[in-house]
Design an enzyme around this catalytic site. Structure first.
Site, PDB file in Angstrom:
ATOM      1  CE1 TYR A  91     112.115  33.939  57.497  1.00  0.00           C
ATOM      2  CE2 TYR A  91     113.732  33.308  59.149  1.00  0.00           C
ATOM      3  CZ  TYR A  91     112.872  34.245  58.602  1.00  0.00           C
ATOM      4  OH  TYR A  91     112.782  35.486  59.170  1.00  0.00           O
ATOM      5  CB  SER A  92     109.451  26.973  54.283  1.00  0.00           C
ATOM      6  OG  SER A  92     108.427  26.858  55.210  1.00  0.00           O
ATOM      7  CB  CYS A 142     102.317  26.540  53.100  1.00  0.00           C
ATOM      8  SG  CYS A 142     103.816  27.099  53.915  1.00  0.00           S
ATOM      9  CE1 TYR A 176     105.423  28.483  61.532  1.00  0.00           C
ATOM     10  CE2 TYR A 176     105.347  28.924  59.185  1.00  0.00           C
ATOM     11  CZ  TYR A 176     105.803  28.177  60.235  1.00  0.00           C
ATOM     12  OH  TYR A 176     106.633  27.118  60.006  1.00  0.00           O
ATOM     13  CD  GLU A 215     105.745  24.136  57.852  1.00  0.00           C
ATOM     14  OE1 GLU A 215     105.542  23.032  58.367  1.00  0.00           O
ATOM     15  OE2 GLU A 215     106.807  24.486  57.315  1.00  0.00           O
TER      16      GLU A 215
HETATM   17  P1  NAP Z   1     100.571  38.499  52.695  1.00  0.00           P
HETATM   18  O1  NAP Z   1     101.246  39.126  51.532  1.00  0.00           O
HETATM   19  O2  NAP Z   1     100.199  39.328  53.871  1.00  0.00           O
HETATM   20  O3  NAP Z   1      99.222  37.771  52.220  1.00  0.00           O
HETATM   21  C1  NAP Z   1      99.185  36.938  51.098  1.00  0.00           C
HETATM   22  C2  NAP Z   1      97.785  36.892  50.574  1.00  0.00           C
HETATM   23  O4  NAP Z   1      96.897  36.234  51.502  1.00  0.00           O
HETATM   24  C3  NAP Z   1      97.186  38.277  50.338  1.00  0.00           C
HETATM   25  O5  NAP Z   1      96.520  38.244  49.112  1.00  0.00           O
HETATM   26  C4  NAP Z   1      96.245  38.451  51.496  1.00  0.00           C
HETATM   27  O6  NAP Z   1      95.173  39.338  51.199  1.00  0.00           O
HETATM   28  C5  NAP Z   1      95.722  37.039  51.634  1.00  0.00           C
HETATM   29  N1  NAP Z   1      95.038  36.755  52.883  1.00  0.00           N
HETATM   30  C6  NAP Z   1      94.975  37.510  54.012  1.00  0.00           C
HETATM   31  N2  NAP Z   1      94.173  36.935  54.942  1.00  0.00           N
HETATM   32  C7  NAP Z   1      93.733  35.777  54.388  1.00  0.00           C
HETATM   33  C8  NAP Z   1      92.865  34.753  54.829  1.00  0.00           C
HETATM   34  N3  NAP Z   1      92.294  34.786  56.031  1.00  0.00           N
HETATM   35  N4  NAP Z   1      92.610  33.712  54.000  1.00  0.00           N
HETATM   36  C9  NAP Z   1      93.169  33.653  52.770  1.00  0.00           C
HETATM   37  N5  NAP Z   1      93.988  34.615  52.283  1.00  0.00           N
HETATM   38  C10 NAP Z   1      94.280  35.651  53.070  1.00  0.00           C
HETATM   39  O7  NAP Z   1     101.455  37.238  53.137  1.00  0.00           O
HETATM   40  P2  NAP Z   1     102.967  37.247  53.714  1.00  0.00           P
HETATM   41  O8  NAP Z   1     103.294  38.567  54.334  1.00  0.00           O
HETATM   42  O9  NAP Z   1     103.874  36.715  52.667  1.00  0.00           O
HETATM   43  O10 NAP Z   1     102.814  36.182  54.880  1.00  0.00           O
HETATM   44  C11 NAP Z   1     102.736  34.817  54.600  1.00  0.00           C
HETATM   45  C12 NAP Z   1     102.717  33.969  55.870  1.00  0.00           C
HETATM   46  O11 NAP Z   1     103.372  32.743  55.544  1.00  0.00           O
HETATM   47  C13 NAP Z   1     103.454  34.529  57.074  1.00  0.00           C
HETATM   48  O12 NAP Z   1     102.632  34.367  58.198  1.00  0.00           O
HETATM   49  C14 NAP Z   1     104.690  33.640  57.178  1.00  0.00           C
HETATM   50  O13 NAP Z   1     105.132  33.500  58.510  1.00  0.00           O
HETATM   51  C15 NAP Z   1     104.157  32.349  56.632  1.00  0.00           C
HETATM   52  N6  NAP Z   1     105.143  31.379  56.140  1.00  0.00           N
HETATM   53  C16 NAP Z   1     106.316  31.784  55.574  1.00  0.00           C
HETATM   54  C17 NAP Z   1     107.235  30.846  55.167  1.00  0.00           C
HETATM   55  C18 NAP Z   1     108.597  31.247  54.622  1.00  0.00           C
HETATM   56  O14 NAP Z   1     109.432  30.371  54.449  1.00  0.00           O
HETATM   57  N7  NAP Z   1     108.862  32.499  54.358  1.00  0.00           N
HETATM   58  C19 NAP Z   1     106.928  29.495  55.251  1.00  0.00           C
HETATM   59  C20 NAP Z   1     105.707  29.115  55.801  1.00  0.00           C
HETATM   60  C21 NAP Z   1     104.815  30.056  56.229  1.00  0.00           C
HETATM   61  P3  NAP Z   1      95.045  40.846  51.767  1.00  0.00           P
HETATM   62  O15 NAP Z   1      96.367  41.241  52.365  1.00  0.00           O
HETATM   63  O16 NAP Z   1      94.677  41.661  50.581  1.00  0.00           O
HETATM   64  O17 NAP Z   1      93.932  40.802  52.776  1.00  0.00           O
END
Ligand code: NAP
Length: 298
Positions: A76-77, A257, A298, A296
């Site tokens: 996790y970041s 990210c 996923y 970064e």
């Molecule tokens: P989410 O709530 O599902 O999505 C965030 C936003 O991005 C929503 O507005 C979504 O729109 C939009 N989105 C969807 N597809 C997109 C695209 N192709 N281009 C641009 N925007 C888009 O996000 P989440 O559940 O928090 O997931 C975030 C990701 O970050 C995960 O894959 C996670 O593994 C990763 N991550 C997490 C960490 C950490 O430390 N927690 C660190 C680095 C990366 P709609 O849903 O309305 O389509």
């Protein structure tokens, strides 16, 4: 890049024991379990050196029933500045969304993710074993003081920027930093109050939100998005003149990210900006080769 990057100080064979001192839900309860995102802070008996942008490993207790082996390490970041939320170098904070997945083989839907459920269910005084820090790529450059920076995030991909922004503004940053943050709804914009407060104090910080399920993409022909939703790339396209001003400077850096789909969405906007700046070859390739693009996803 930073030459003194702390790496792998704690490993699976020699982990670090942390005690939860805070687990705070960052989104309204009314958004339900699928929008349960938590800021979780662990405290250690000793100091843990790390840089914002690095990650920590979480060892989920127990074994994988399919392999009989311990669960795989989850990374996790880190969402805190190097000194940690308490400023004493003895804490790490993570930003974790409660994840649910569908099993295509069995047809079962909405299965709670193992590691994210474990983390989100932790309560203050619970203990967890951790590893790290890891990561030498998604870091601020050592000479960040006067460089322009563009941070783009979707959802919990915001985690590293929370620490990076504090690092910038606690050390007299003089460049301009823009944060493009994509979230589904206005009230699930993580750390919104903190970013709003930084923006009030620092005119060289621009904070922009793309609210996908409340706003519409004004340029769907130029920047196609799913169901014409407002995504970060659509907002960046609207702001491309401002972004161009940053990219006219030769050392500006851009960070991505979050969700994997961001890359395919943001790269064409960068290519257009590059073309308008007179680039003859791929601007994305140029930024990558010059270490000015950090990803970064996923
Ligand atoms: P989410 O709530 O599902 O999505 C965030 C936003 O991005 C929503 O507005 C979504 O729109 C939009 N989105 C969807 N597809 C997109 C695209 N192709 N281009 C641009 N925007 C888009 O996000 P989440 O559940 O928090 O997931 C975030 C990701 O970050 C995960 O894959 C996670 O593994 C990763 N991550 C997490 C960490 C950490 O430390 N927690 C660190 C680095 C990366 P709609 O849903 O309305 O389509």
């Amino acid at each position: 890049m930073n030459q003194n990057i702390p790496l792998n100080l704690y490993t699976v064979n020699r982990p670090l024991l942390g005690t939860v001192i805070e687990s705070r839900r960052l989104t309204p309860d009314s958004r339900g379990p699928k929008n349960d995102v938590r800021h979780i802070t662990f405290r250690f008996e000793e100091k843990l050196p790390y840089l914002p942008g690095q990650s920590a490993g979480i060892i989920v207790p127990g074994t994988d029933s399919r392999t009989g082996k311990p669960h795989k390490l989850r990374l996790y970041s880190i969402a805190s500045v190097g000194a940690g939320d308490l400023g004493d170098h003895q804490t790490v904070s993570l930003c974790v969304v409660r994840h649910f997945w569908d099993n295509a083989a069995t047809g079962e839907k909405g299965i709670p993710g193992l590691a994210s459920s474990y983390l989100c269910d932790l309560k203050p005084k619970d203990q967890a074993t951790m590893t790290g820090p890891v990561g030498r790529h998604f870091l601020l450059p050592e000479d960040f003081k006067k460089r322009d920076l563009i941070f783009t995030a979707t959802g919990t991909g915001i985690a590293p920027y929370r620490g990076m922004l504090r690092e910038l503004f606690e050390t007299g940053y003089e460049g301009h930093v823009a944060l493009y943050f994509g979230v589904q709804y206005r009230d699930v914009a993580l750390y919104d109050d903190e970013f709003g407060a930084i923006q009030k104090r620092h005119p060289n910080f621009s904070y922009y939100k793309a609210i996908s399920r409340e706003e519409t993409n004004p340029n769907p022909n130029e920047v196609p998005t799913r169901d014409n939703k407002m995504y970060v790339q659509a907002l960046m396209y609207v702001h491309r003149d401002e972004l161009k001003k940053s990219f006219e400077k030769p050392d500006t850096m851009i960070y991505l990210c979050g969700l994997k789909g961001m890359e395919a969405g943001i790269f064409p906007v960068l290519e257009q900006i590059g073309a308008e700046l007179g680039e003859k070859e791929s601007f994305v390739a140029k930024l990558k080769s010059r270490q000015q693009l950090r990803i970064e996803v996923y």
